[in-house]
Design a protein around this motif. Sequence first.
Motif, PDB file in Angstrom:
ATOM      1  N   GLY A  81       0.854  -1.103   0.024  1.00  0.00           N
ATOM      2  CA  GLY A  81      -0.194   0.131  -0.006  1.00  0.00           C
ATOM      3  C   GLY A  81       0.817   1.363   0.015  1.00  0.00           C
ATOM      4  N   PHE A  82       0.345   2.357   0.367  1.00  0.00           N
ATOM      5  CA  PHE A  82       0.931   3.605   0.342  1.00  0.00           C
ATOM      6  C   PHE A  82       2.202   3.420   1.382  1.00  0.00           C
ATOM      7  CE2 PHE A  82       1.832   7.761   2.604  1.00  0.00           C
ATOM      8  CZ  PHE A  82       2.280   8.435   1.497  1.00  0.00           C
ATOM      9  N   LEU A  83       3.300   3.995   0.765  1.00  0.00           N
ATOM     10  CA  LEU A  83       4.764   4.089   1.653  1.00  0.00           C
ATOM     11  C   LEU A  83       4.936   5.771   1.772  1.00  0.00           C
ATOM     12  CD1 LEU A  83       6.729   1.428   0.222  1.00  0.00           C
ATOM     13  CD2 LEU A  83       5.453   1.344   2.675  1.00  0.00           C
ATOM     14  N   PRO A  84       5.404   6.213   2.754  1.00  0.00           N
ATOM     15  CA  PRO A  84       5.817   7.563   2.879  1.00  0.00           C
ATOM     16  C   PRO A  84       7.108   7.790   1.867  1.00  0.00           C
ATOM     17  CG  PRO A  84       5.853   6.683   4.959  1.00  0.00           C
ATOM     18  CD  PRO A  84       5.419   5.679   4.295  1.00  0.00           C
ATOM     19  N   PRO A  85       7.343   8.894   1.359  1.00  0.00           N
ATOM     20  CA  PRO A  85       8.130   9.506   0.448  1.00  0.00           C
ATOM     21  C   PRO A  85       9.542   8.611   0.750  1.00  0.00           C
ATOM     22  CG  PRO A  85       6.947  11.321   0.775  1.00  0.00           C
ATOM     23  CD  PRO A  85       6.503  10.268   2.027  1.00  0.00           C
ATOM     24  N   THR A  86      10.289   8.784   1.811  1.00  0.00           N
ATOM     25  CA  THR A  86      11.446   8.099   2.309  1.00  0.00           C
ATOM     26  C   THR A  86      11.529   6.703   2.060  1.00  0.00           C
ATOM     27  OG1 THR A  86      12.024  10.001   3.570  1.00  0.00           O
ATOM     28  CG2 THR A  86      13.529   8.051   3.890  1.00  0.00           C
ATOM     29  N   ALA A  87      10.335   5.943   2.637  1.00  0.00           N
ATOM     30  CA  ALA A  87      10.248   4.548   2.467  1.00  0.00           C
ATOM     31  C   ALA A  87      10.119   4.202   1.044  1.00  0.00           C
ATOM     32  CB  ALA A  87       9.197   3.889   3.579  1.00  0.00           C
ATOM     33  N   PHE A  88       9.257   4.833   0.328  1.00  0.00           N
ATOM     34  CA  PHE A  88       8.916   4.398  -0.899  1.00  0.00           C
ATOM     35  C   PHE A  88      10.516   4.408  -1.877  1.00  0.00           C
ATOM     36  CE2 PHE A  88       8.257   5.667  -5.378  1.00  0.00           C
ATOM     37  CZ  PHE A  88       7.618   4.709  -5.739  1.00  0.00           C
ATOM     38  N   GLU A  89      11.172   5.435  -1.616  1.00  0.00           N
ATOM     39  CA  GLU A  89      12.390   5.637  -2.206  1.00  0.00           C
ATOM     40  C   GLU A  89      13.418   4.538  -2.089  1.00  0.00           C
ATOM     41  OE1 GLU A  89      13.070   7.779  -4.864  1.00  0.00           O
ATOM     42  OE2 GLU A  89      11.040   8.318  -4.724  1.00  0.00           O
ATOM     43  N   ALA A  90      13.355   4.167  -0.893  1.00  0.00           N
ATOM     44  CA  ALA A  90      14.217   3.015  -0.467  1.00  0.00           C
ATOM     45  C   ALA A  90      13.856   1.603  -1.071  1.00  0.00           C
ATOM     46  CB  ALA A  90      14.393   2.863   1.178  1.00  0.00           C
ATOM     47  N   ALA A  91      12.367   1.364  -1.059  1.00  0.00           N
ATOM     48  CA  ALA A  91      11.724   0.356  -1.687  1.00  0.00           C
ATOM     49  C   ALA A  91      11.766   0.241  -3.203  1.00  0.00           C
ATOM     50  CB  ALA A  91      10.044   0.351  -1.449  1.00  0.00           C
ATOM     51  N   ALA A  92      11.853   1.468  -3.705  1.00  0.00           N
ATOM     52  CA  ALA A  92      12.029   1.396  -5.339  1.00  0.00           C
ATOM     53  C   ALA A  92      13.737   1.184  -5.477  1.00  0.00           C
ATOM     54  CB  ALA A  92      11.842   2.942  -5.612  1.00  0.00           C
ATOM     55  N   ASP A  93      14.473   1.411  -4.745  1.00  0.00           N
ATOM     56  CA  ASP A  93      15.928   1.191  -4.838  1.00  0.00           C
ATOM     57  C   ASP A  93      15.975  -0.295  -4.951  1.00  0.00           C
ATOM     58  OD1 ASP A  93      16.525   3.678  -5.178  1.00  0.00           O
ATOM     59  OD2 ASP A  93      17.538   3.870  -3.114  1.00  0.00           O
ATOM     60  N   CYS A  94      15.487  -1.016  -3.752  1.00  0.00           N
ATOM     61  CA  CYS A  94      15.365  -2.427  -3.812  1.00  0.00           C
ATOM     62  C   CYS A  94      14.819  -2.998  -5.077  1.00  0.00           C
ATOM     63  CB  CYS A  94      14.880  -2.812  -2.492  1.00  0.00           C
ATOM     64  SG  CYS A  94      15.701  -2.612  -1.032  1.00  0.00           S
ATOM     65  N   PHE A  95      13.564  -2.549  -5.602  1.00  0.00           N
ATOM     66  CA  PHE A  95      12.859  -3.080  -6.728  1.00  0.00           C
ATOM     67  C   PHE A  95      13.790  -3.086  -7.920  1.00  0.00           C
ATOM     68  CE2 PHE A  95      10.369  -1.861 -10.562  1.00  0.00           C
ATOM     69  CZ  PHE A  95       9.465  -2.995 -10.594  1.00  0.00           C
ATOM     70  N   PHE A  96      14.366  -2.111  -7.940  1.00  0.00           N
ATOM     71  CA  PHE A  96      15.612  -2.045  -9.264  1.00  0.00           C
ATOM     72  C   PHE A  96      16.648  -2.927  -9.069  1.00  0.00           C
ATOM     73  CE2 PHE A  96      12.627   1.740 -10.353  1.00  0.00           C
ATOM     74  CZ  PHE A  96      12.593   1.347 -11.703  1.00  0.00           C
ATOM     75  N   ALA A  97      17.160  -2.696  -8.058  1.00  0.00           N
ATOM     76  CA  ALA A  97      18.453  -3.533  -7.595  1.00  0.00           C
ATOM     77  C   ALA A  97      18.351  -5.160  -7.586  1.00  0.00           C
ATOM     78  CB  ALA A  97      18.928  -3.166  -6.319  1.00  0.00           C
ATOM     79  N   ARG A  98      17.121  -5.513  -7.362  1.00  0.00           N
ATOM     80  CA  ARG A  98      17.114  -7.140  -7.359  1.00  0.00           C
ATOM     81  C   ARG A  98      15.835  -7.440  -8.048  1.00  0.00           C
ATOM     82  NH1 ARG A  98      17.790  -5.132  -1.931  1.00  0.00           N
ATOM     83  NH2 ARG A  98      19.981  -5.833  -0.848  1.00  0.00           N
ATOM     84  N   PRO A  99      15.994  -7.178  -9.247  1.00  0.00           N
ATOM     85  CA  PRO A  99      14.910  -7.589 -10.305  1.00  0.00           C
ATOM     86  C   PRO A  99      14.299  -8.815 -10.251  1.00  0.00           C
ATOM     87  CG  PRO A  99      16.879  -7.406 -11.561  1.00  0.00           C
ATOM     88  CD  PRO A  99      17.120  -6.929 -10.197  1.00  0.00           C
ATOM     89  N   ASN A 100      14.764  -9.674  -9.746  1.00  0.00           N
ATOM     90  CA  ASN A 100      14.266 -11.072  -9.877  1.00  0.00           C
ATOM     91  C   ASN A 100      13.358 -11.267  -8.478  1.00  0.00           C
ATOM     92  OD1 ASN A 100      14.901 -12.197 -12.285  1.00  0.00           O
ATOM     93  ND2 ASN A 100      16.860 -11.986 -11.548  1.00  0.00           N
TER      94      ASN A 100
END
Length: 209
Positions: free
Chosen positions: A87-106
């Motif tokens: 669901g919704f993540l605050p901006p700082t948490a979302f950016e960290a999550a997006a970093d993980c999303f791209f860094a570990r694509p599988n």
Amino acid sequence: MNRIARYLTHPQVVIDQTIPIPEWGLSRVGRDRTEHLACACPWPNTTHIVTSTERKALETAASLAAAWACPVDVRPNMHENDRSATGFLPPTAFEAAADCFFARPNESFHGWETAKDAQARILREVIEFLWHHSGRDVLFVGHGGVGTLLYCALAKRPIDRRYDQANGGGYWFSFDIDSRQVLHHWRSMEAAAVMRNDTRSTQTQRRHS
């Protein structure tokens, strides 16, 4: 003349934690930027606009389609990467999550759709539409995450967040429909409008020279 496909991400939205993210609409800034692009009409050879079903993308596509008299095709599988598990993540948490999303694509980030799966989905949707498309240029209206994954696939680059658009959305890249060759990286809505105005100015000067 080459046929060009462009992928445009929706601009700024109204963030509302009380409603699902796919139902967020454009903010006043987002609407103003879209209307400016619509009035500039930088891509006059566009014969179709294709959009996801998310409200912010639909609103962007509808505004452009009304100004350019283009039909709109709605494809549900063009949605942003599925992040409903968190669901919704605050901006700082979302950016960290997006970093993980791209860094570990599988790998899935806490239940998110993986980057590999999201990339396969958006690439499939775009190629499937273009396979049956016989008109001129096409504008796909979508989202930053899957848009970046599409760019990486078409440009034959590894999945990496360094290929992501800038903050705020409202960016586009283009590729040749027939060769699938990427023509340039992300550019802003405003850059498209300026390019169109420069072209008009040059044409006017030539007519009067």
